[in-house]
Design a protein around this motif. Structure first.
Motif, PDB file in Angstrom:
ATOM      1  N   GLY A  62       0.783  -1.227   0.000  1.00 17.70           N
ATOM      2  CA  GLY A  62       0.000   0.000   0.000  1.00 17.70           C
ATOM      3  C   GLY A  62       0.814   1.277   0.000  1.00 17.70           C
ATOM      4  O   GLY A  62       0.258   2.348  -0.245  1.00 17.70           O
ATOM      5  N   TRP A  63       2.118   1.243   0.263  1.00 15.91           N
ATOM      6  CA  TRP A  63       2.946   2.471   0.280  1.00 15.91           C
ATOM      7  C   TRP A  63       3.423   2.760  -1.167  1.00 15.91           C
ATOM      8  O   TRP A  63       4.022   1.905  -1.829  1.00 15.91           O
ATOM      9  N   ARG A  64       3.177   4.003  -1.620  1.00 10.78           N
ATOM     10  CA  ARG A  64       3.480   4.354  -3.009  1.00 10.78           C
ATOM     11  C   ARG A  64       4.115   5.742  -3.077  1.00 10.78           C
ATOM     12  O   ARG A  64       3.973   6.554  -2.168  1.00 10.78           O
ATOM     13  N   TRP A  65       4.809   6.003  -4.206  1.00 10.96           N
ATOM     14  CA  TRP A  65       5.399   7.316  -4.435  1.00 10.96           C
ATOM     15  C   TRP A  65       5.383   7.616  -5.922  1.00 10.96           C
ATOM     16  O   TRP A  65       5.302   6.731  -6.761  1.00 10.96           O
ATOM     17  N   ARG A  66       5.467   8.924  -6.231  1.00  5.23           N
ATOM     18  CA  ARG A  66       5.483   9.330  -7.638  1.00  5.23           C
ATOM     19  C   ARG A  66       6.125  10.712  -7.756  1.00  5.23           C
ATOM     20  O   ARG A  66       5.886  11.586  -6.910  1.00  5.23           O
ATOM     21  N   ILE A  67       6.916  10.892  -8.856  1.00  5.89           N
ATOM     22  CA  ILE A  67       7.502  12.189  -9.176  1.00  5.89           C
ATOM     23  C   ILE A  67       7.108  12.521 -10.615  1.00  5.89           C
ATOM     24  O   ILE A  67       7.327  11.723 -11.536  1.00  5.89           O
ATOM     25  N   VAL A  68       6.482  13.688 -10.782  1.00  7.89           N
ATOM     26  CA  VAL A  68       6.056  14.149 -12.106  1.00  7.89           C
ATOM     27  C   VAL A  68       6.817  15.432 -12.409  1.00  7.89           C
ATOM     28  O   VAL A  68       6.713  16.416 -11.654  1.00  7.89           O
ATOM     29  N   GLY A  69       7.649  15.404 -13.487  1.00 11.90           N
ATOM     30  CA  GLY A  69       8.436  16.586 -13.827  1.00 11.90           C
ATOM     31  C   GLY A  69       8.468  16.824 -15.323  1.00 11.90           C
ATOM     32  O   GLY A  69       7.721  16.199 -16.099  1.00 11.90           O
ATOM     33  N   PRO A  70       9.346  17.696 -15.785  1.00 11.61           N
ATOM     34  CA  PRO A  70       9.418  18.024 -17.212  1.00 11.61           C
ATOM     35  C   PRO A  70       9.771  16.818 -18.077  1.00 11.61           C
ATOM     36  O   PRO A  70       9.378  16.764 -19.257  1.00 11.61           O
ATOM     37  N   ASP A  71      10.478  15.845 -17.519  1.00 15.06           N
ATOM     38  CA  ASP A  71      10.875  14.663 -18.285  1.00 15.06           C
ATOM     39  C   ASP A  71       9.884  13.513 -18.167  1.00 15.06           C
ATOM     40  O   ASP A  71      10.153  12.395 -18.629  1.00 15.06           O
ATOM     41  N   GLY A  72       8.736  13.720 -17.514  1.00 10.64           N
ATOM     42  CA  GLY A  72       7.741  12.673 -17.362  1.00 10.64           C
ATOM     43  C   GLY A  72       7.543  12.256 -15.910  1.00 10.64           C
ATOM     44  O   GLY A  72       7.996  12.949 -14.987  1.00 10.64           O
ATOM     45  N   ALA A  73       6.873  11.097 -15.741  1.00 12.28           N
ATOM     46  CA  ALA A  73       6.532  10.617 -14.393  1.00 12.28           C
ATOM     47  C   ALA A  73       7.264   9.331 -14.100  1.00 12.28           C
ATOM     48  O   ALA A  73       7.390   8.456 -14.965  1.00 12.28           O
ATOM     49  N   ILE A  74       7.775   9.221 -12.884  1.00 14.70           N
ATOM     50  CA  ILE A  74       8.381   7.994 -12.405  1.00 14.70           C
ATOM     51  C   ILE A  74       7.782   7.672 -11.040  1.00 14.70           C
ATOM     52  O   ILE A  74       7.250   8.556 -10.362  1.00 14.70           O
ATOM     53  N   GLY A  75       7.872   6.405 -10.640  1.00 17.77           N
ATOM     54  CA  GLY A  75       7.378   6.006  -9.319  1.00 17.77           C
ATOM     55  C   GLY A  75       6.694   4.673  -9.355  1.00 17.77           C
ATOM     56  O   GLY A  75       6.906   3.853 -10.259  1.00 17.77           O
TER      57      GLY A  75
END
Length: 452
Positions: free
Chosen positions: A81-94
Motif C-alpha cells: 500500500g505504500w506508493r510514491w510518484r515524481i512528475v516533472g518536465p521529463d515525465g513521471a516515475i514512481g
C-alpha cells in the motif's frame, strides 16, 4: 402509554443514566477524533520525510538523480500500500499502480499569515490528499510542488488508510473498556447519591405515617433546606385538623348530652301509649343514627391514651362520687399499655363502666387491663363488681340502643349502650359476662396504640 416513571427515585436515576451515557458518548467521540488527528499527524510526518528524500534527488534543472533516489527511498514502496510518484518536465516515475487522488488540503500558512506569502506560495506548500486504490482500499497521501529551471516538479508519497484505522481500532478496545468501567462507577455513585439524597424524604414519609397511626403528633421541623417548608406546612395542617376534629367532637358530645335527657323524659311520659312510644323510639333512632355518623367522622383514630394514669384519675373521681360508701376499687394495669382511643373517649368508655360497677357493687370493684393473648394488637379492659349482675338472657339486649335505664330496675342499660356505640366507632366491642364474685364483668376490647 406512560413513559416517565412515577417514582422520583427512578426519574432521577433515569435522568442520571441518560446524562452519563450522553457524556460518555461525547467523550468517546472526542477522544476518537483526537486520536485520529494524532495518528494522521504522525503519518503525515513520515510521508513528509519521504517527500524530503525525494526532493533531495531533484536538481535545479528538474532532472532526477535516479541512483541517489534509489539509495534514499530504499524499500519505501515495498510495504503493502505504500506508493510514491515524481512528475516533472521529463515525465513521471514512481510506483506502477499509483492511485488517483483527490485535490488535497494545503498545509498551514507561514506565521505572517497568507498575505505574507509571495504569489504561488500556496502551490509550494505540502498538501494532504485522499483517494482509493483499484480494490477499494483507502489511500492517504502528501504532495509537494517544486519549481525548477525547466518547470514544476510534483512529488507525492502515499500510504494505505488502514495505517490510520488500525491503531485507532486497537486503541478503541481499551478505550471502550475504560468508558464502560467509568459508566459503572458513575451509575454506582448515582445510586449511592440517590439513596443518601432521598433519605430525608423517606424519614419524613415515616414520620407522617407515624402521625397517621398515632405514634407522633407532628413531624420534625429540623429538616433539610428543601424539606423544611414542607415539614412546617405538614405540622400546620396537623394542628388545623386537630382543632377541626376537636370542634366536631365537642359538637357531637354537646348534641348527645342535650338530647338524651329530653328523649328519656318523653319516653317516661308516654308509657302505656303504644303509638306515642313508637314515635319516641323513631325520634330516638333518627337522633342516634345521625349522631353516630357525626361522631364516627369526628373520631380520631390516630390518637392514643396510656391507660394507667387515665384509669387512676377515673378511680379517684368515682371514689369521690361514692365517698359515703365503704367501697374498695382495685386496679391492675400495666403502665406500658396504651389504646388507640382519644383521652376524652377513653374516660367516657371506662368512666361509664366504672360508675355502673360502683353504683351496683356491694363493696368491691376490680379493674384489670392486659394485652389480648389471642390478638396482640388489642387490649382487654375488664371491670368487675360484686353486685347482683345482669341475667344472661338480658346481657345481649341491654347494650342495644333504645334500652333505657328506666326500663330495668337493676340500673344497667343507658350507660352500657353509650359505651357499646362508642367502642364500636373505634373498632372495639363491649362484652358482658358474670364476675367471679357473682356480679357483672364488663370487658372492653380496644385497638392497641402504635408502639412509640
Amino acid at each position: 402509554m406512560r413513559i416517565i416513571p412515577r417514582s422520583l427515585h427512578m426519574r432521577m436515576l433515569l435522568l442520571s443514566g441518560m446524562t452519563t451515557l450522553l457524556a460518555l458518548l461525547v467523550a468517546g467521540w472526542a477522544i476518537t477524533g483526537v486520536l485520529e488527528r494524532f495518528v494522521i499527524g504522525g503519518l503525515d510526518q513520515r510521508l513528509d520525510s519521504e517527500i524530503a528524500l525525494m526532493a533531495s534527488a531533484v536538481g535545479k534543472d528538474g532532472r532526477i538523480d535516479m541512483p541517489l533516489l534509489d539509495q534514499r527511498l530504499g524499500g519505501f514502496d515495498a510495504s503493502p500500500g505504500w506508493r510514491w510518484r515524481i512528475v516533472g518536465p521529463d515525465g513521471a516515475i514512481g510506483s506502477a499502480d499509483f492511485p488517483d487522488l483527490a485535490v488535497g488540503r494545503p498545509g498551514p500558512p507561514p506565521p505572517g499569515g497568507p498575505e505574507a506569502e509571495p504569489p504561488g506560495a500556496d502551490e509550494r506548500r505540502l498538501h494532504s490528499l485522499d483517494g482509493a486504490r483499484h480494490d477499494g482500499a483507502g489511500i492517504h497521501a502528501r504532495k509537494l510542488n517544486i519549481q525548477t529551471e525547466r518547470g514544476t516538479v510534483t512529488l507525492t508519497a502515499a500510504a494505505p488508510r488502514n495505517v490510520v484505522s488500525r491503531p485507532i481500532r486497537a486503541a478503541l478496545t481499551p478505550l471502550l473498556a475504560t468508558l464502560a468501567v467509568l459508566a459503572t462507577m458513575l451509575m454506582t455513585a448515582a445510586l449511592v447519591q440517590l439513596h443518601l439524597g432521598l433519605r430525608p424524604v423517606r424519614r419524613l414519609r415515616d414520620q407522617v405515617a407515624a402521625i397517621r397511626s398515632g405514634a407522633r403528633e407532628q413531624v420534625d421541623e429540623e429538616q433539610t433546606t428543601e424539606l423544611r417548608p414542607l415539614a412546617l406546612e405538614l405540622n400546620a395542617l396537623t394542628k388545623d385538623n386537630a382543632r377541626t376534629l376537636a370542634a366536631a367532637r365537642q359538637s357531637a358530645a354537646n348534641l348527645a348530652h342535650a338530647l338524651k335527657t329530653p328523649v328519656a323524659t318523653l319516653a317516661l311520659g308516654v308509657r302505656g301509649q303504644p303509638v306515642n312510644i313508637a314515635q319516641v323510639e323513631r325520634i330516638d333512632g333518627i337522633i342516634r343514627h345521625h349522631l353516630g355518623r357525626a361522631r364516627a367522622e369526628a373520631v380520631d383514630r390516630r390518637s392514643s391514651t396510656v391507660l394507667a394514669p387515665a384509669i387512676a384519675d377515673l378511680i379517684g373521681t368515682v371514689r369521690l362520687m361514692h365517698a359515703g360508701r365503704t367501697l374498695t376499687i382495685d386496679a391492675r394495669v400495666n403502665p406500658d399499655l396504651a389504646v388507640a382511643v382519644d383521652l376524652h373517649d377513653t374516660q367516657e368508655l371506662i368512666g361509664n363502666l366504672l360508675d355502673n360497677a360502683a353504683s351496683h357493687a356491694r363493696a368491691f370493684v376490680r379493674v384489670e387491663a392486659a394485652r389480648d393473648l389471642t390478638d396482640r394488637r388489642r387490649i382487654l379492659i375488664t371491670i368487675t363488681d360484686d353486685g347482683d349482675g345482669i341475667p344472661e338472657s338480658e346481657r345481649a339486649r341491654i347494650v342495644l340502643p333504645g334500652v333505657r335505664l328506666d326500663e330495668h330496675g337493676d340500673g344497667h342499660g343507658f350507660g352500657l349502650a353509650i359505651v357499646s356505640e362508642l367502642a364500636g366507632l373505634y373498632g372495639g366491642r363491649l362484652t358482658l359476662g358474670a364476675g367471679s364474685d357473682g356480679g357483672l364483668a364488663a370487658t372492653l376490647s380496644l385497638p392497641a396504640a402504635a408502639e412509640l
